[in-house]
Motif scaffolding. Structure first.
Motif, PDB file in Angstrom:
ATOM      1  N   LYS A 101     -84.565  41.815 -27.257  1.00 46.02           N
ATOM      2  CA  LYS A 101     -85.518  41.328 -26.257  1.00 46.02           C
ATOM      3  C   LYS A 101     -86.803  40.864 -26.927  1.00 46.02           C
ATOM      4  N   PRO A 102     -87.385  39.769 -26.421  1.00 44.57           N
ATOM      5  CA  PRO A 102     -88.676  39.338 -26.939  1.00 44.57           C
ATOM      6  C   PRO A 102     -89.778  40.208 -26.366  1.00 44.57           C
ATOM      7  N   PRO A 103     -90.961  40.187 -26.858  1.00 45.94           N
ATOM      8  CA  PRO A 103     -91.435  39.449 -28.020  1.00 45.94           C
ATOM      9  C   PRO A 103     -91.117  40.183 -29.318  1.00 45.94           C
ATOM     10  N   SER A 104     -91.001  39.396 -30.360  1.00 43.59           N
ATOM     11  CA  SER A 104     -90.688  39.956 -31.672  1.00 43.59           C
ATOM     12  C   SER A 104     -91.501  39.225 -32.728  1.00 43.59           C
TER      13      SER A 104
ATOM     14  N   ALA B 183     -83.166  24.929 -34.158  1.00 40.93           N
ATOM     15  CA  ALA B 183     -82.805  26.302 -33.799  1.00 40.93           C
ATOM     16  C   ALA B 183     -83.966  27.264 -34.061  1.00 40.93           C
ATOM     17  N   VAL B 184     -84.663  27.080 -35.172  1.00 42.34           N
ATOM     18  CA  VAL B 184     -85.823  27.933 -35.474  1.00 42.34           C
ATOM     19  C   VAL B 184     -86.930  27.686 -34.450  1.00 42.34           C
ATOM     20  N   TYR B 185     -87.160  26.435 -34.129  1.00 42.37           N
ATOM     21  CA  TYR B 185     -88.187  26.094 -33.132  1.00 42.37           C
ATOM     22  C   TYR B 185     -87.841  26.694 -31.771  1.00 42.37           C
ATOM     23  N   GLU B 186     -86.585  26.573 -31.366  1.00 40.42           N
ATOM     24  CA  GLU B 186     -86.154  27.124 -30.080  1.00 40.42           C
ATOM     25  C   GLU B 186     -86.338  28.644 -30.036  1.00 40.42           C
ATOM     26  N   LEU B 187     -86.019  29.311 -31.143  1.00 38.29           N
ATOM     27  CA  LEU B 187     -86.193  30.758 -31.197  1.00 38.29           C
ATOM     28  C   LEU B 187     -87.669  31.137 -31.066  1.00 38.29           C
ATOM     29  N   CYS B 188     -88.511  30.436 -31.789  1.00 36.65           N
ATOM     30  CA  CYS B 188     -89.952  30.739 -31.722  1.00 36.65           C
ATOM     31  C   CYS B 188     -90.522  30.464 -30.336  1.00 36.65           C
ATOM     32  N   SER B 189     -90.129  29.354 -29.724  1.00 31.50           N
ATOM     33  CA  SER B 189     -90.661  29.045 -28.402  1.00 31.50           C
ATOM     34  C   SER B 189     -90.096  29.987 -27.338  1.00 31.50           C
ATOM     35  N   ALA B 190     -88.822  30.380 -27.450  1.00 30.11           N
ATOM     36  CA  ALA B 190     -88.253  31.349 -26.507  1.00 30.11           C
ATOM     37  C   ALA B 190     -88.935  32.703 -26.667  1.00 30.11           C
ATOM     38  N   ASN B 191     -89.256  33.056 -27.894  1.00 27.21           N
ATOM     39  CA  ASN B 191     -89.973  34.310 -28.147  1.00 27.21           C
ATOM     40  C   ASN B 191     -91.368  34.263 -27.531  1.00 27.21           C
TER      41      ASN B 191
ATOM     42  N   ARG C 247     -92.335  32.413 -24.965  1.00 20.58           N
ATOM     43  CA  ARG C 247     -92.233  32.410 -23.501  1.00 20.58           C
ATOM     44  C   ARG C 247     -91.839  33.778 -22.964  1.00 20.58           C
ATOM     45  N   GLY C 248     -91.046  34.512 -23.740  1.00 24.42           N
ATOM     46  CA  GLY C 248     -90.668  35.861 -23.333  1.00 24.42           C
ATOM     47  C   GLY C 248     -89.431  35.961 -22.471  1.00 24.42           C
ATOM     48  N   GLY C 249     -88.732  34.869 -22.234  1.00 22.87           N
ATOM     49  CA  GLY C 249     -87.512  34.917 -21.431  1.00 22.87           C
ATOM     50  C   GLY C 249     -86.353  35.497 -22.224  1.00 22.87           C
ATOM     51  N   GLU C 250     -85.752  36.546 -21.708  1.00 23.25           N
ATOM     52  CA  GLU C 250     -84.688  37.226 -22.453  1.00 23.25           C
ATOM     53  C   GLU C 250     -83.448  36.356 -22.623  1.00 23.25           C
ATOM     54  N   GLU C 251     -83.076  35.615 -21.581  1.00 23.19           N
ATOM     55  CA  GLU C 251     -81.872  34.790 -21.664  1.00 23.19           C
ATOM     56  C   GLU C 251     -82.046  33.651 -22.667  1.00 23.19           C
ATOM     57  N   ALA C 252     -83.172  32.964 -22.604  1.00 19.43           N
ATOM     58  CA  ALA C 252     -83.441  31.871 -23.544  1.00 19.43           C
ATOM     59  C   ALA C 252     -83.554  32.393 -24.969  1.00 19.43           C
ATOM     60  N   TYR C 253     -84.156  33.559 -25.114  1.00 22.71           N
ATOM     61  CA  TYR C 253     -84.301  34.178 -26.434  1.00 22.71           C
ATOM     62  C   TYR C 253     -82.931  34.518 -27.022  1.00 22.71           C
ATOM     63  N   ALA C 254     -82.056  35.104 -26.204  1.00 24.51           N
ATOM     64  CA  ALA C 254     -80.715  35.462 -26.678  1.00 24.51           C
ATOM     65  C   ALA C 254     -79.922  34.221 -27.070  1.00 24.51           C
TER      66      ALA C 254
ATOM     67  N   ALA D  14     -81.191  31.308 -28.050  1.00 22.32           N
ATOM     68  CA  ALA D  14     -81.803  30.734 -29.255  1.00 22.32           C
ATOM     69  C   ALA D  14     -81.428  31.544 -30.488  1.00 22.32           C
ATOM     70  N   LYS D  15     -81.396  32.841 -30.349  1.00 23.71           N
ATOM     71  CA  LYS D  15     -81.006  33.710 -31.467  1.00 23.71           C
ATOM     72  C   LYS D  15     -79.559  33.439 -31.873  1.00 23.71           C
ATOM     73  N   THR D  16     -78.674  33.337 -30.892  1.00 22.41           N
ATOM     74  CA  THR D  16     -77.268  33.051 -31.161  1.00 22.41           C
ATOM     75  C   THR D  16     -77.106  31.672 -31.798  1.00 22.41           C
ATOM     76  N   ALA D  17     -77.848  30.688 -31.318  1.00 21.74           N
ATOM     77  CA  ALA D  17     -77.763  29.334 -31.866  1.00 21.74           C
ATOM     78  C   ALA D  17     -78.241  29.299 -33.315  1.00 21.74           C
TER      79      ALA D  17
END
Length: 119
Positions: free
Chosen positions: A42-45, A77-85, A87-94, A96-99
């Motif tokens: 879960k974000p934030p990390s 993929a790195v950008y998506e992970l950072c932006s999802a982190n 924003r704090g959305g768990e689904e988007a973060y998961a 982005a992490k998988t991608a």
């Protein structure tokens, strides 16, 4: 005779460069993959910032060995992970992490010495 010696030295230098760069790339991506797989669910990390910095510092060297398309996919993929982190959305973060893990594994697969990678 002198040409043969010079050719052998150049050939040896190229071989050393290829094998040492392959070793460096393997280590770099293995470390990056380990960091991504150890990210919390879960974000934030704050680890995402560390991953982004590591990628930013190694990107220039990686560009020498890979096609720009692979590098762009990793960048995205790195950008998506950072932006999802951020924003704090768990689904988007998961997602982005998988991608990001997928993209790193794809590059690691390209580093391996296999017939399809050589041909």
């Amino acid at each position: 005779m002198r040409a043969s010696v010079i050719s052998a030295v150049i050939f040896s230098a190229v071989l050393i460069f290829v094998f040492s760069s392959t070793g460096w790339l393997s280590g770099f991506f293995k470390t990056l993959l380990d960091m991504c797989e150890s990210l919390p669910e879960k974000p934030p990390s704050e680890e995402t910032v560390i991953i982004a910095e590591k990628w930013k510092n190694g990107k220039t060297a990686v560009l020498l060995f890979f096609d720009k398309a692979e590098i762009d996919a990793l960048d995205k993929a790195v950008y998506e992970l950072c932006s999802a982190n951020a924003r704090g959305g768990e689904e988007a973060y998961a997602k982005a992490k998988t991608a990001l893990i997928y993209e790193i594994k794809q590059v690691c697969d390209m580093i391996m010495i296999k017939p399809e990678n050589i041909l």
